[in-house]
Design an enzyme around this catalytic site. Structure first.
Site, PDB file in Angstrom:
ATOM      1  N   LEU A 144      -1.300  -1.321  -3.229  1.00 27.16           N
ATOM      2  CA  LEU A 144      -0.156  -2.107  -3.678  1.00 27.16           C
ATOM      3  C   LEU A 144      -0.502  -2.725  -5.027  1.00 27.16           C
ATOM      4  CD1 LEU A 144       1.101  -4.089  -0.531  1.00 27.16           C
ATOM      5  CD2 LEU A 144       2.409  -2.432  -1.864  1.00 27.16           C
ATOM      6  N   ASP A 145       0.440  -2.652  -5.968  1.00 25.94           N
ATOM      7  CA  ASP A 145       0.212  -3.268  -7.274  1.00 25.94           C
ATOM      8  C   ASP A 145       0.044  -4.777  -7.125  1.00 25.94           C
ATOM      9  OD1 ASP A 145       0.541  -0.808  -8.557  1.00 25.94           O
ATOM     10  OD2 ASP A 145       2.718  -1.072  -8.698  1.00 25.94           O
ATOM     11  N   PRO A 146      -0.653  -5.438  -8.070  1.00 29.42           N
ATOM     12  CA  PRO A 146      -0.801  -6.897  -7.995  1.00 29.42           C
ATOM     13  C   PRO A 146       0.525  -7.637  -7.892  1.00 29.42           C
ATOM     14  CG  PRO A 146      -2.337  -5.996  -9.595  1.00 29.42           C
ATOM     15  CD  PRO A 146      -1.465  -4.848  -9.164  1.00 29.42           C
TER      16      PRO A 146
ATOM     17  N   ALA B   7       3.127  -6.688  -6.297  1.00 32.06           N
ATOM     18  CA  ALA B   7       3.751  -6.451  -4.997  1.00 32.06           C
ATOM     19  C   ALA B   7       3.132  -7.304  -3.899  1.00 32.06           C
ATOM     20  CB  ALA B   7       3.644  -4.974  -4.638  1.00 32.06           C
TER      21      ALA B   7
END
Length: 336
Positions: free
Chosen positions: A44-46, A48
């Site tokens: 998961l991207d930061p 998100a």
């Protein structure tokens, strides 16, 4: 026991907070469990938040079997601005007007519904895809352009949840729920939606609601996980979704030595359903399976309260052979 090994083998669900990378969560779990062997099953991207499956100890070997699951997200798409990362963490690279049709709820609802189906999708320039051993986002940060190839993805469901206009910031938002196949980039969907509608767009917020069988309601904050520890373990057999067989002591000993098992000696049960606290015991929720064995099928082997191995069915040979055996089984949950 080697240094950095806790004797713990389990899977937990973390509700990843905004601002942390998935690797940051892994490091936090290493500290919580006193275990260096920790991995996650889907970045998961930061920016998100939401469901992140974390494997602790020998259970980390399961990541190869749990990274290809479908996923569901709630995403807020902001129109009028494109960024270099295709999300709010990036720098604006294009600002343009938003057509009036994009502000219409009926139009937005119909357009979102039209996303359902199979597509060719170009991943974002800032992604973890590797080219010549270098991650695309690392190359992009260094000012190098990485040529990425479109990939096949599928959007199973797409629903407009809300349309909102922030008059102070002069930004239009679509709130959308998306169920997608493995490898789908939500940032690319936002980017491509902006382009298709003759404007620009990026992801303003993103929350993962489900990754395979892991629901965000099954996940804990890192603070809660630190308090609960091993009590937070989630049944790996449920998360894997494979049919299962329960072993006796003799079979379990053979499996630990990597022995092949005759299929005639295996009674298969359907994959367990969501855990019910009222249904306890090692064979909780077990229902015999009526479906015939399939060649190449992977099954979960259970002994006591642990997943002890994954085996592959070989119909022609009439046996099941090991594909992942645990010297220390993966716990199926506490208090069984």
């Amino acid at each position: 026991m080697k240094r950095g090994q806790s004797g713990i083998s389990c899977i937990v669900g973390v509700d990843k907070p905004q601002g942390m990378s998935s690797h940051d969560v892994v490091n936090a779990c290493r500290r919580i469990f006193g275990e260096r062997r920790v991995g996650h099953t889907g970045t998961l991207d930061p920016l998100a938040t939401g469901a992140l499956c974390v494997c602790v100890g020998p259970a980390a070997r399961l990541d190869a079997y749990m990274t290809n699951h479908d996923k569901t997200y709630d995403v807020r798409i902001a129109f009028g601005v494109a960024t270099d990362t295709d999300d709010a963490a990036g720098e604006p690279v294009h600002i343009c007007d938003v057509p009036s049709c994009v502000c219409d709820v009926e139009f937005a609802r119909d357009y979102v519904a039209s996303l359902i189906g199979r597509h060719k999708q170009l991943p974002p320039a800032y992604s973890a895809i590797k080219r010549d051993g270098v991650k695309a986002y690392e190359a992009a940060r260094a000012g190098n352009v990485v040529k990425l190839e479109p990939r096949d993805i599928e959007i199973y469901d797409a629903v407009l949840l809300d349309l909102e206009r922030d008059h102070d910031a002069d930004v239009l938002y679509w709130d959308v729920r998306l169920s997608v196949s493995k490898g789908t980039y939500i940032r690319s969907i936002a980017r491509d939606t902006g382009r298709a509608l003759k404007t620009a767009a990026h992801v303003a917020k993103l929350r993962r609601l489900q990754a395979g069988a892991l629901d965000v309601t099954d996940c804990l904050s890192l603070e809660a996980l630190e308090q609960r520890g091993l009590d937070a373990a989630i049944d790996p057999v449920f998360l894997l979704g494979y049919r299962m067989a329960f072993l006796d002591e003799g079979q379990a000993a053979a499996v630990r030595n990597g022995a092949f098992l005759p299929t005639a000696a295996l009674t298969l049960f359907d994959a367990p359903r969501r855990f019910d606290d009222a249904d306890c015991g090692p064979m909780r929720g077990a229902h015999k399976s009526d479906a015939p064995l399939a060649d190449g099928e992977v099954i979960s082997l259970v002994f006591g309260n642990e997943l002890v191995a994954l085996y592959t069915i070989r119909l022609k040979q009439g046996d099941a052979r090991p594909c992942c055996v645990f010297s220390q089984g993966v716990i199926r949950g506490k208090g069984l």
